[in-house]
Scaffold this active site. Sequence first.
Site, short mmCIF file in Angstrom:
data_model
loop_
_atom_site.label_atom_id
_atom_site.label_comp_id
_atom_site.label_asym_id
_atom_site.label_seq_id
_atom_site.Cartn_x
_atom_site.Cartn_y
_atom_site.Cartn_z
N ARG A 82 0.84 -1.21 0.00
CA ARG A 82 0.00 0.00 0.00
C ARG A 82 0.87 1.26 0.00
O ARG A 82 0.53 2.26 -0.65
CB ARG A 82 -0.94 -0.02 1.21
CG ARG A 82 -2.03 1.03 1.12
CD ARG A 82 -3.11 0.83 2.18
NE ARG A 82 -2.56 0.94 3.52
CZ ARG A 82 -3.25 0.65 4.63
NH1 ARG A 82 -4.51 0.24 4.55
NH2 ARG A 82 -2.69 0.79 5.81
N LYS A 184 -2.75 6.45 1.37
CA LYS A 184 -2.53 6.96 2.72
C LYS A 184 -1.64 8.19 2.67
O LYS A 184 -0.48 8.17 3.10
CB LYS A 184 -1.93 5.84 3.59
CG LYS A 184 -2.40 5.91 5.02
CD LYS A 184 -2.22 4.58 5.71
CE LYS A 184 -2.28 4.71 7.21
NZ LYS A 184 -3.54 5.21 7.74
N GLU A 220 -16.23 6.04 4.67
CA GLU A 220 -15.47 5.60 5.85
C GLU A 220 -15.40 6.73 6.84
O GLU A 220 -16.05 7.76 6.67
CB GLU A 220 -14.09 5.11 5.43
CG GLU A 220 -13.21 6.16 4.76
CD GLU A 220 -11.78 5.65 4.49
OE1 GLU A 220 -11.30 4.80 5.25
OE2 GLU A 220 -11.18 6.14 3.52
#
Length: 341
Positions: A82, A184, A220
């Site tokens: 990620r 992220k 989210e």
Amino acid sequence: MEKKNIDWANLGFGYVQTDKRYVANYKDGAWDDGALISDATVAISECAGVLQYAQTCFEGLKAYTTEDGHIVTFRPDLNAARLKSSCERLEIPVFPEERFLEAVSETVAANEAYVPPYGSGATLYIRPFIFGSSAVIGVAPAAEYQFRVFTTPVGPYFKGGAKPLTIRVSDFDRAAPHGTGHIKAGLNYAMSLYAIVDAHQKGFDENMYLDPATRTKVEETGGANFLFVTKDNKVVTPKSDSILPSITRRSLITVARDYLGLEVEEREVFFDEVKDFAECGLCGTAAVISPVGKIVDHGKEICLPSGMTEMGPVTKKLYDTLTGIQMGRIEAPEGWIHVIK
Ligand code: PLP
Ligand code: COI
């Protein structure tokens, strides 16, 4: 190895400086060898890419002490992958995945005295991150970067531990359609600060973000994915291109299907459906699975049948199985547990 004298059971989710951190620098098109160092400060140009244009991304994972005394991490290969996709989206040179795994293990091993003991309720949070360290004034990627990994012992992300949370539907978005919600990037979290401070001031624990394009679908929160349970025990979790692909959520899907024999639906979840669910939880490395008891939509309250005192029964089973795997009480699927020592 003597552990530090820390009141493990009463740790919150905060920064405690530990002894060593890993640092590698990227210059002239290559990463250097990297090393563990003691200095917890960073000295960079006032014009560094990270300071001017937020060119930075990070990861979050934890080290656990297992029942039989090993120190392990949970699926760190997925954090490495990620971080790679975050770097690619931000024009940051990728730190090789194999080296990421080594850096994480070395940093944890060097800070062994800070890894909370088994059963203490605390864990060692690991924060790998990369940032543009050289000067840029025209909008462009930096030429030089630093990759670092530090650790900090942590307790529960939400005060009150497993007590159900009250969240609200946010009027702000954390991501744009076709933006950076799926990586992220530090900038996503800067975007969410105004909304979280406002939520806390108004007595809410977190924000529920809806899809930025239509504001009809659940996305989210600022730091965790959603997981719902239907009244007939099906696990439902939102699918969207603008949410972070949570490693905890992906793992819980396997736990629900293969360990608990539950049906799982990964699909778009319309906000209109939320009132019909039996349980709701927030899942992530920091959040683990934190139960939600109430969702407030502009004054209109949705009270989950699981209530405001305990986790719902399915959420509890998911929580117990996941943490059982992480702490070595339950056998893990192949490749999930990475033993450091
Ligand atoms: N969503 C956001 C926005 C997050 O910051 C995090 C934390 O990493 C998560 C979800 C959960 O992801 P993971 O389970 O990989 O920690
Ligand atoms: C994590 O769960 O690791 C995160 O990065 C979330 C953050 C809000 C602490």
